[in-house]
Enzyme design. Structure first.
Site, PDB file in Angstrom:
ATOM      1  N   GLY A  14      10.327  19.265   7.009  1.00 38.20           N
ATOM      2  CA  GLY A  14      10.799  18.043   7.672  1.00 38.20           C
ATOM      3  C   GLY A  14      10.618  16.832   6.766  1.00 38.20           C
ATOM      4  N   LYS A  15       9.448  16.764   6.137  1.00 39.42           N
ATOM      5  CA  LYS A  15       9.182  15.665   5.186  1.00 39.42           C
ATOM      6  C   LYS A  15      10.168  15.743   4.031  1.00 39.42           C
ATOM      7  CE  LYS A  15       4.125  15.205   5.306  1.00 39.42           C
ATOM      8  NZ  LYS A  15       2.906  15.346   4.500  1.00 39.42           N
ATOM      9  N   ASP A  72       0.585  11.647   2.561  1.00 44.52           N
ATOM     10  CA  ASP A  72      -0.306  12.027   3.657  1.00 44.52           C
ATOM     11  C   ASP A  72       0.043  11.091   4.795  1.00 44.52           C
ATOM     12  OD1 ASP A  72      -2.364  13.845   4.565  1.00 44.52           O
ATOM     13  OD2 ASP A  72      -3.550  12.046   4.905  1.00 44.52           O
ATOM     14  N   PHE A 155      10.538  16.092  13.396  1.00 46.93           N
ATOM     15  CA  PHE A 155       9.554  17.184  13.418  1.00 46.93           C
ATOM     16  C   PHE A 155       8.278  16.641  14.033  1.00 46.93           C
ATOM     17  CE2 PHE A 155       8.935  14.824   9.530  1.00 46.93           C
ATOM     18  CZ  PHE A 155       7.569  14.839   9.305  1.00 46.93           C
ATOM     19  N   ASP A 158       7.538  13.526  16.574  1.00 49.09           N
ATOM     20  CA  ASP A 158       8.727  12.698  16.831  1.00 49.09           C
ATOM     21  C   ASP A 158       9.198  12.730  18.295  1.00 49.09           C
ATOM     22  OD1 ASP A 158       9.243  11.407  14.370  1.00 49.09           O
ATOM     23  OD2 ASP A 158      10.130  13.221  13.534  1.00 49.09           O
TER      24      ASP A 158
HETATM   25  P1  ITT Z   1       1.878  18.729   3.573  1.00 48.54           P
HETATM   26  O1  ITT Z   1       0.400  18.431   3.507  1.00 48.54           O
HETATM   27  O2  ITT Z   1       2.257  20.034   2.963  1.00 48.54           O
HETATM   28  O3  ITT Z   1       2.722  17.588   3.093  1.00 48.54           O
HETATM   29  P2  ITT Z   1       1.522  18.506   6.427  1.00 48.54           P
HETATM   30  O4  ITT Z   1       2.471  18.639   7.592  1.00 48.54           O
HETATM   31  O5  ITT Z   1       0.215  19.236   6.495  1.00 48.54           O
HETATM   32  O6  ITT Z   1       2.333  18.903   5.102  1.00 48.54           O
HETATM   33  P3  ITT Z   1       0.088  15.978   6.493  1.00 48.54           P
HETATM   34  O7  ITT Z   1      -1.232  16.557   6.144  1.00 48.54           O
HETATM   35  O8  ITT Z   1       0.494  14.688   5.843  1.00 48.54           O
HETATM   36  O9  ITT Z   1       1.280  16.990   6.160  1.00 48.54           O
HETATM   37  O10 ITT Z   1       0.166  15.824   8.054  1.00 48.54           O
HETATM   38  C1  ITT Z   1       1.083  15.005   8.612  1.00 48.54           C
HETATM   39  C2  ITT Z   1       1.249  15.370  10.072  1.00 48.54           C
HETATM   40  O11 ITT Z   1       1.455  14.149  10.782  1.00 48.54           O
HETATM   41  C3  ITT Z   1       2.508  16.188  10.261  1.00 48.54           C
HETATM   42  O12 ITT Z   1       2.251  17.574  10.201  1.00 48.54           O
HETATM   43  C4  ITT Z   1       2.951  15.730  11.644  1.00 48.54           C
HETATM   44  O13 ITT Z   1       2.202  16.364  12.621  1.00 48.54           O
HETATM   45  C5  ITT Z   1       2.546  14.257  11.662  1.00 48.54           C
HETATM   46  N1  ITT Z   1       3.654  13.420  11.160  1.00 48.54           N
HETATM   47  C6  ITT Z   1       3.677  12.728   9.980  1.00 48.54           C
HETATM   48  N2  ITT Z   1       4.849  12.108   9.811  1.00 48.54           N
HETATM   49  C7  ITT Z   1       5.590  12.412  10.896  1.00 48.54           C
HETATM   50  C8  ITT Z   1       6.896  12.090  11.293  1.00 48.54           C
HETATM   51  O14 ITT Z   1       7.700  11.379  10.521  1.00 48.54           O
HETATM   52  N3  ITT Z   1       7.330  12.570  12.462  1.00 48.54           N
HETATM   53  C9  ITT Z   1       6.541  13.319  13.227  1.00 48.54           C
HETATM   54  N4  ITT Z   1       5.308  13.710  12.928  1.00 48.54           N
HETATM   55  C10 ITT Z   1       4.817  13.240  11.762  1.00 48.54           C
END
Ligand code: ITT
Length: 203
Positions: A14-15, A72, A155, A158
């Site tokens: 999603g990112k 992050d 994702f 959201d």
């Molecule tokens: P990476 O570390 O591999 O990048 P991750 O999903 O574990 O992936 P993070 O540790 O940064 O990434 O956690 C971010 C979490 O915050 C993510 O899994 C979502 O639950 C939430 N999140 C962050 N940005 C978001 C967005 O734009 N929309 C919805 N949820 C978001």
């Protein structure tokens, strides 16, 4: 300096979709960890979004020797002492579905109305350069936790993130509009400027 490619250190698709779109006009190849063939894992044991982004980017830069960007991010709910915050991905366990995590947050806000449900998404982005330099940027998006899940886009959290100014949920936004408004869009555009400055540096 010459920048031909950048690795974006995330395993979150999603990112990655958002990142690709925002960095598309930088004139640099942007690869996910998977595309770069890197199997890396960094221990995110920092206390802030920035610390964790720097840990992730630096660790993977050391492993591959390329410019590495890492994000992050997370959701801060004011009435819950800014939980889940840096623990957003780990909240209730990595393997718990977002449907369950989202419903849990809605339940914990029972009885709260309007601005008592205030929350924000936060995103810190770090760039780790092979010469040891680090750049960080940050962006936020303010909103409220809704009363139900809405929308099929985006994702994570959201579907429960309501944007009072726009009268809709983040899960209802197209990728284009989310990138205009979002924490990640803001932090990435600032990072794009940093990368442009680095590109213009004389050798
Ligand atoms: P990476 O570390 O591999 O990048 P991750 O999903 O574990 O992936 P993070 O540790 O940064 O990434 O956690 C971010 C979490 O915050 C993510 O899994 C979502 O639950 C939430 N999140 C962050 N940005 C978001 C967005 O734009 N929309 C919805 N949820 C978001």
């Amino acid at each position: 300096m010459k920048i031909e490619k950048i690795i974006f250190a995330t395993g979150n698709e999603g990112k990655m979709r958002e990142v690709r779109m925002i960095l598309s006009d930088l004139g640099v190849e942007v690869l996910s960890l998977k595309e770069a063939g890197i199997e890396a894992h960094a221990e995110e044991n920092g206390k802030t979004f920035e610390e964790n982004a720097v840990i992730k980017a630096s660790e993977i830069m050391r492993q591959c020797g390329e410019i590495v960007l890492a994000d992050d991010s997370g959701l801060e709910v004011d009435a819950l002492n800014k939980e889940p915050g840096i623990y957003s991905a780990r909240y209730m366990g990595y393997d718990t579905s977002y449907h369950v995590k989202n419903q849990n947050l809605i339940d914990r806000l029972e009885g709260k109305k309007g601005s008592e449900r205030s929350a924000r998404f936060v995103c810190a982005i770090a760039a780790a350069l092979p010469d040891g330099r680090i750049r960080t940027t940050r962006g936020t998006m303010e909103g409220e936790i809704g009363y139900e899940e809405r929308g099929e886009n985006g994702f994570g959290y959201d579907p429960i993130f309501y944007l009072p100014e726009y009268g809709c949920y983040s899960g209802e936004l197209s990728l284009e509009v989310k990138n205009e408004l979002s924490h990640r869009g803001k932090a990435l555009r600032l990072m794009k400027e940093e990368l442009r400055k680095l590109k213009e540096e004389r050798q």
